[in-house]
Scaffold this active site. Structure first.
Site, PDB file in Angstrom:
ATOM      1  N   LYS A  91      -9.906   7.617   1.308  1.00  0.00           N
ATOM      2  CA  LYS A  91     -10.390   6.156   1.025  1.00  0.00           C
ATOM      3  C   LYS A  91     -11.895   5.999   1.328  1.00  0.00           C
ATOM      4  O   LYS A  91     -12.348   5.047   0.875  1.00  0.00           O
ATOM      5  CB  LYS A  91      -9.396   5.502   1.874  1.00  0.00           C
ATOM      6  CG  LYS A  91      -7.998   5.064   1.419  1.00  0.00           C
ATOM      7  CD  LYS A  91      -7.308   3.998   2.307  1.00  0.00           C
ATOM      8  CE  LYS A  91      -5.914   4.083   1.778  1.00  0.00           C
ATOM      9  NZ  LYS A  91      -5.077   5.071   2.179  1.00  0.00           N
ATOM     10  N   CYS A 131       0.770  -1.329   0.042  1.00  0.00           N
ATOM     11  CA  CYS A 131       0.027   0.021  -0.046  1.00  0.00           C
ATOM     12  C   CYS A 131       0.792   1.204  -0.002  1.00  0.00           C
ATOM     13  O   CYS A 131       0.320   2.516  -0.063  1.00  0.00           O
ATOM     14  CB  CYS A 131      -0.958   0.009   1.325  1.00  0.00           C
ATOM     15  SG  CYS A 131      -1.911  -1.522   1.312  1.00  0.00           S
ATOM     16  N   HIS A 145      -9.533   1.850  -1.299  1.00  0.00           N
ATOM     17  CA  HIS A 145      -8.181   1.660  -0.867  1.00  0.00           C
ATOM     18  C   HIS A 145      -7.782   1.001  -2.213  1.00  0.00           C
ATOM     19  O   HIS A 145      -8.021  -0.215  -2.513  1.00  0.00           O
ATOM     20  CB  HIS A 145      -7.753   0.755   0.266  1.00  0.00           C
ATOM     21  CG  HIS A 145      -6.470   0.729   0.845  1.00  0.00           C
ATOM     22  ND1 HIS A 145      -5.635   1.038  -0.031  1.00  0.00           N
ATOM     23  CD2 HIS A 145      -5.932   0.153   2.081  1.00  0.00           C
ATOM     24  CE1 HIS A 145      -4.387   0.787   0.704  1.00  0.00           C
ATOM     25  NE2 HIS A 145      -4.620   0.175   1.786  1.00  0.00           N
TER      26      HIS A 145
END
Length: 402
Positions: A326, A162, A331
């Site tokens: 988000k 991420c 995400h």
């Protein structure tokens, strides 16, 4: 060292297929998360996501290109076209030999992998298309961007879960600042919203079945999204000499490793990345007005991130605005930091802070100004973009208004 500015931006995500539409959604607090439309969705426990709808590859690419382009590459190329067009740069001459592209992605061509595993294991086929490997490889998007725009300088892909996009943009920033090149195309993309991609994430038991509610006491997990965010980073004097429109200046970057747990975040690791970005940008913490949070909507991330912000900023933390977009677009995993950088640019250029939507209940462990539910007008000079990934990979960017 050279100053680095942003002169072009492009995106496609669950909120819109371009930057103006995305910023309008940020300002209105619109949610792009909804019911998933994909094969075998009834076999999934998680059936929501920030999916890109109304996407027609044939409207943007010919058939020969579509054979080569996984969905994540398609998203990247569309966003790159928008960013480079806005920058006004032409890479056909000498600049093309120096300029490069560094992008972030976690899964790469996961849709292609999913489709071909189905073909072999479910449908019993004994062979796949000869171009499957170049279609699914993580560097496919970076390679196709380099070929489409004649970028012959440093080009590669970063894969740090991420934090991939922030790591990629940080590398681009450092290359320009050091004098290695004057222009880099950078950002990230992801398209994990296929059956296998969602089924894998289900196994982690961190997914919400109904909504992404970062920092809210009743949050119940993250929601996946997909899309791309691409930017043109440029040496300041080079941009000024040609009269380019400057969106923001990148002034600092830091990356740290928790060296702890493969999935649980560390407050200390996050705090070291935040304070490192401030040091790198020669910034006083009180100059920062807004932080675009990693803000996944999981208890572990939200509490850890808020604790890290409080630790770094002390009393100033109470004056900071911190939000997670988000909650609107989901995400995007390896592409998330890139799309979220648009909210940072909007804060600096337009004086509008994107909200954390879905916020319903106060959490004393997240007792910061999370800009709940409605965008806010506020003049800020410096902003941060946080990204904290599985594996303990942390990357923070600092931007200043120009």
């Amino acid at each position: 060292m050279a100053r680095v500015v942003i002169t072009g931006a492009g995106t496609i995500n669950a909120l819109a297929h371009d930057v103006p539409g995305t910023l309008a959604a940020f300002r209105s607090g619109r949610c792009g998360i909804g019911a998933l439309e994909l094969r075998d969705v009834e076999r999934l426990s998680i059936r929501i996501g920030g999916q890109v709808h109304d996407w027609d590859p044939e409207a943007h690419f010919n058939r020969q290109q579509i054979v080569l382009y996984d969905r994540f590459t398609q998203f990247t190329l569309l966003a790159a076209r928008e960013a480079i067009a806005q920058s006004g740069l032409d890479f056909d001459g000498r600049l093309g030999y120096e300029a490069g592209v560094v992008l972030g992605t976690a899964g790469g061509g996961l849709t292609t992998s999913d489709e071909n595993y189905r073909a072999v294991y479910e449908e019993g086929k004994n062979r796949v298309h000869p171009l499957v490997v170049p279609k699914l490889m993580n560097n496919a998007a970076a390679s196709h961007v380099s070929m489409a725009f004649n970028l012959k300088g440093p080009s590669f892909t970063v894969a740090t879960a991420c934090a991939s996009s922030n790591h990629a943009m940080g590398q681009a920033f450092m290359m320009i600042r050091s004098g290695l090149t004057k222009v880099m195309v950078t950002g990230g993309s992801e398209s994990m919203l296929c059956f296998g991609g969602i089924k894998a994430w289900e196994g982690l038991r961190v997914m919400s079945r109904d909504a992404c509610r970062p920092f809210s006491a009743n949050r119940n997990g993250m929601v996946q999204g997909e899309g791309a965010g691409i930017f043109v980073f440029e040496e300041y004097e080079h941009a000024r000499a040609r009269g380019a429109e400057i969106l923001a200046e990148v002034v600092g970057f830091a990356m740290t490793s928790d060296a702890g747990d493969i999935v649980m975040p560390s407050m200390q690791g996050a705090a070291r990345a935040i304070s490192g970005a401030l040091r790198d940008g020669r910034l006083n913490g009180e100059e920062v007005g807004y932080i675009n949070a990693h803000g996944t909507g999981t208890a572990a991330n939200d509490k850890t991130e808020c604790a890290a912000v409080a630790d770094v900023f002390g009393h100033h933390a109470d004056k900071l605005m911190i939000s997670s977009t988000k909650s609107m677009h989901g995400h995007l995993i390896g592409g998330t930091g890139a799309v979220e950088l648009l909210a940072c640019i909007m804060a600096l250029r337009e004086g509008v802070i994107a909200p954390t939507i879905g916020y319903e209940e106060f959490d004393p462990e997240c007792a910061l100004d999370v800009v709940p539910n409605e965008a806010r007008e506020a003049k800020v000079e410096v902003v941060l973009s946080n990204a904290f990934a599985f594996g303990g990979m942390n990357a923070v960017l600092a931007l200043r208004r120009v």
